[in-house]
Design a protein around this motif. Structure first.
Motif, mmCIF file in Angstrom:
data_model
loop_
_atom_site.group_PDB
_atom_site.id
_atom_site.type_symbol
_atom_site.label_atom_id
_atom_site.label_comp_id
_atom_site.label_asym_id
_atom_site.label_seq_id
_atom_site.Cartn_x
_atom_site.Cartn_y
_atom_site.Cartn_z
ATOM 1 N N ARG A 176 -0.066 4.019 -8.673
ATOM 2 C CA ARG A 176 0.861 3.205 -8.376
ATOM 3 C C ARG A 176 0.889 2.050 -6.720
ATOM 4 O O ARG A 176 1.370 1.282 -6.747
ATOM 5 C CB ARG A 176 2.242 4.048 -8.034
ATOM 6 C CG ARG A 176 2.611 4.420 -9.503
ATOM 7 C CD ARG A 176 3.343 5.489 -9.204
ATOM 8 N NE ARG A 176 3.935 5.872 -11.093
ATOM 9 C CZ ARG A 176 4.261 7.313 -11.005
ATOM 10 N NH1 ARG A 176 5.366 8.031 -9.628
ATOM 11 N NH2 ARG A 176 5.106 7.584 -12.170
ATOM 12 N N GLU B 31 8.088 20.184 -8.701
ATOM 13 C CA GLU B 31 8.185 19.116 -7.418
ATOM 14 C C GLU B 31 9.374 17.908 -7.555
ATOM 15 O O GLU B 31 10.360 17.323 -6.759
ATOM 16 C CB GLU B 31 7.086 18.811 -7.146
ATOM 17 C CG GLU B 31 6.560 17.033 -7.581
ATOM 18 C CD GLU B 31 6.133 18.244 -9.146
ATOM 19 O OE1 GLU B 31 5.886 19.422 -9.842
ATOM 20 O OE2 GLU B 31 5.752 16.622 -10.082
ATOM 21 N N SER B 32 9.898 18.254 -8.858
ATOM 22 C CA SER B 32 10.628 15.957 -9.352
ATOM 23 C C SER B 32 11.871 16.724 -10.295
ATOM 24 O O SER B 32 10.906 16.643 -11.003
ATOM 25 C CB SER B 32 9.885 15.332 -8.971
ATOM 26 O OG SER B 32 9.240 15.315 -10.426
ATOM 27 N N ASN C 208 8.771 7.748 -6.344
ATOM 28 C CA ASN C 208 9.047 8.553 -7.314
ATOM 29 C C ASN C 208 10.678 8.302 -7.411
ATOM 30 O O ASN C 208 10.937 8.424 -5.359
ATOM 31 C CB ASN C 208 8.433 10.070 -7.577
ATOM 32 C CG ASN C 208 9.106 11.501 -7.113
ATOM 33 O OD1 ASN C 208 8.992 10.715 -5.400
ATOM 34 N ND2 ASN C 208 9.100 12.113 -7.594
ATOM 35 N N ASP D 114 0.306 13.283 -19.053
ATOM 36 C CA ASP D 114 0.346 12.822 -17.509
ATOM 37 C C ASP D 114 -0.390 12.064 -16.971
ATOM 38 O O ASP D 114 0.131 11.085 -16.076
ATOM 39 C CB ASP D 114 1.912 14.185 -17.202
ATOM 40 C CG ASP D 114 1.599 13.962 -15.369
ATOM 41 O OD1 ASP D 114 1.954 14.730 -15.132
ATOM 42 O OD2 ASP D 114 1.981 12.203 -14.708
ATOM 43 N N ARG D 115 -1.000 13.054 -16.031
ATOM 44 C CA ARG D 115 -1.621 12.719 -15.085
ATOM 45 C C ARG D 115 -3.513 12.988 -15.539
ATOM 46 O O ARG D 115 -3.806 13.451 -16.535
ATOM 47 C CB ARG D 115 -1.983 12.892 -13.497
ATOM 48 C CG ARG D 115 -0.563 12.992 -13.117
ATOM 49 C CD ARG D 115 -0.407 14.009 -11.902
ATOM 50 N NE ARG D 115 1.351 14.199 -11.172
ATOM 51 C CZ ARG D 115 1.350 14.529 -10.569
ATOM 52 N NH1 ARG D 115 0.596 15.100 -9.156
ATOM 53 N NH2 ARG D 115 2.271 14.974 -10.279
ATOM 54 N N ASP E 93 10.413 6.706 -12.323
ATOM 55 C CA ASP E 93 10.716 7.239 -13.067
ATOM 56 C C ASP E 93 12.174 7.047 -13.706
ATOM 57 O O ASP E 93 11.812 7.282 -14.920
ATOM 58 C CB ASP E 93 11.040 8.646 -12.123
ATOM 59 C CG ASP E 93 10.164 9.579 -11.886
ATOM 60 O OD1 ASP E 93 10.054 10.286 -10.539
ATOM 61 O OD2 ASP E 93 8.397 9.673 -12.270
HETATM 62 C C1 GZL Z 1 4.099 11.142 -12.811
HETATM 63 C C2 GZL Z 1 4.656 11.988 -12.971
HETATM 64 C C3 GZL Z 1 4.710 12.344 -11.223
HETATM 65 C C4 GZL Z 1 6.524 11.592 -11.465
HETATM 66 C C5 GZL Z 1 7.135 12.712 -10.674
HETATM 67 O O1 GZL Z 1 3.725 10.779 -14.692
HETATM 68 O O2 GZL Z 1 2.758 12.758 -12.544
HETATM 69 O O3 GZL Z 1 4.975 13.355 -10.741
HETATM 70 O O4 GZL Z 1 6.643 10.158 -11.237
HETATM 71 C C6 GZL Z 1 6.241 14.372 -10.426
HETATM 72 O O5 GZL Z 1 8.338 13.092 -10.657
HETATM 73 O O6 GZL Z 1 6.406 14.583 -9.383
#
Ligand code: GZL
Length: 304
Positions: free
Chosen positions: A160, A28-29, A210, A105-106, A238
């Motif tokens: 965030r 997605e990014s 982001n 990451d999440r 980011d």
């Molecule tokens: C952050 C990540 C987020 C980013 C976005 O760790 O999960 O998901 O900040 C990405 O760019 O889509």
């Protein structure tokens, strides 16, 4: 044949080659692209056989991928949960199959912390605080803020927002006057910002969760005949190349870095976990912030 014998702790590769199943959020990014590249390159360098899936930001696809890794009897499963909730059933299947799970990451919000060995990723509340702190310290007078949120229910979107709101509480003349999900994509950020520009008067600041949504907002702001970074200040998170280039040009005013290069740490953690060694339950990634001047200086050395 001795197929049964091969069904031990881990399938695939030679006897001692670790097989990892990774269920990625999507593409997605710019951040996600850099994150995926880091994971694939680090697996290659570590001699870890990587099974990789892209869920197009849909939780049911991630769950299917994790389930398939359990059936394939991989040695370790890693994933970046697109949202915080709804993981317990499939993670219980991995636990019953004795396959360790690493979150990258999440985070997930499960009460049962036995469902994963460790969580490697950023502190998103801190990121939100850094964004809010910049706004508090670098503006005077009333600030009407519109917020472009990440996808609903995602840990970075929730945290965030939380960190930002905590910090701007220091000033009663800073107010979030509108807030909508833009799903972390450039298109999403543009669409939501177009709607804000039609519906919300006197916008002073955009806080985008982001860079990609911030870049979409820049397109909408320009189309409305306003100057991004001047008429409307922009703060993003980011620090991917396209974001840093906009920051260097002054179209974005401040970026909070979120480090996507988790691959090497992930592979080191996976080797320890497969070997049955203790690992910390939380590994927080190192990351900073950038002003326009700092972006100009940093850009030549940025890897992504
Ligand atoms: C952050 C990540 C987020 C980013 C976005 O760790 O999960 O998901 O900040 C990405 O760019 O889509």
């Amino acid at each position: 044949g001795s197929a049964g014998a091969g069904g031990g702790a881990g399938g695939g590769g030679g006897d001692d080659t670790i097989t990892m199943g990774f269920a990625q959020v999507g593409a997605e990014s710019g951040w996600r692209t850099a994150n995926t590249k880091s994971i694939q390159e680090a697996a290659e360098a570590a001699g870890i056989e990587l099974k990789f899936s892209d869920a197009q930001q849909r939780q049911e696809n991630q769950i299917k991928a994790i389930r398939s890794y359990v059936q394939q009897k991989v040695d370790v499963i890693a994933f970046s949960p697109v949202v915080e909730t709804g993981w317990d059933p499939v993670l219980l299947e991995a636990k019953r199959a004795n396959i360790p799970v690493i979150l990258t990451d999440r985070a997930i919000d499960s009460e049962d912390t036995s469902l994963y060995k460790t969580f490697l990723g950023s502190d998103f509340v801190e990121e939100g605080k850094k964004a809010g702190k910049w706004l508090v310290e670098n503006t005077t007078g009333p600030q009407r803020v519109v917020e472009l949120q990440g996808n609903t229910g995602a840990a970075p979107a929730i945290d965030r927002k939380k960190g930002f709101e905590e910090e701007i509480g220091a000033r009663d003349d800073i107010e979030i006057v509108a807030s909508q999900p833009g799903d972390f994509t450039r298109a999403g950020g543009k669409q939501v910002m177009e709607a804000f520009l039609r519906s919300t008067p006197n916008i002073d600041v955009v806080y985008a969760h982001n860079d990609d949504m911030g870049l979409g907002a820049i397109e909408a702001i320009k189309a409305a005949g306003k100057v991004p970074g001047k008429d409307i200040k922009i703060i993003t998170v980011d620090a991917v190349k396209a974001g840093m280039e906009a920051l260097a040009k002054g179209e974005i005013n401040f970026i909070v870095e979120c480090n996507p290069l988790l691959g090497e740490q992930l592979m080191e953690l996976a080797e320890k976990v497969v070997a049955g060694e203790e690992v910390p339950t939380r590994v927080v990634t190192e990351e900073g912030t950038f002003t326009s001047e700092q972006a100009k200086a940093a850009l030549p050395d940025r890897k992504y």
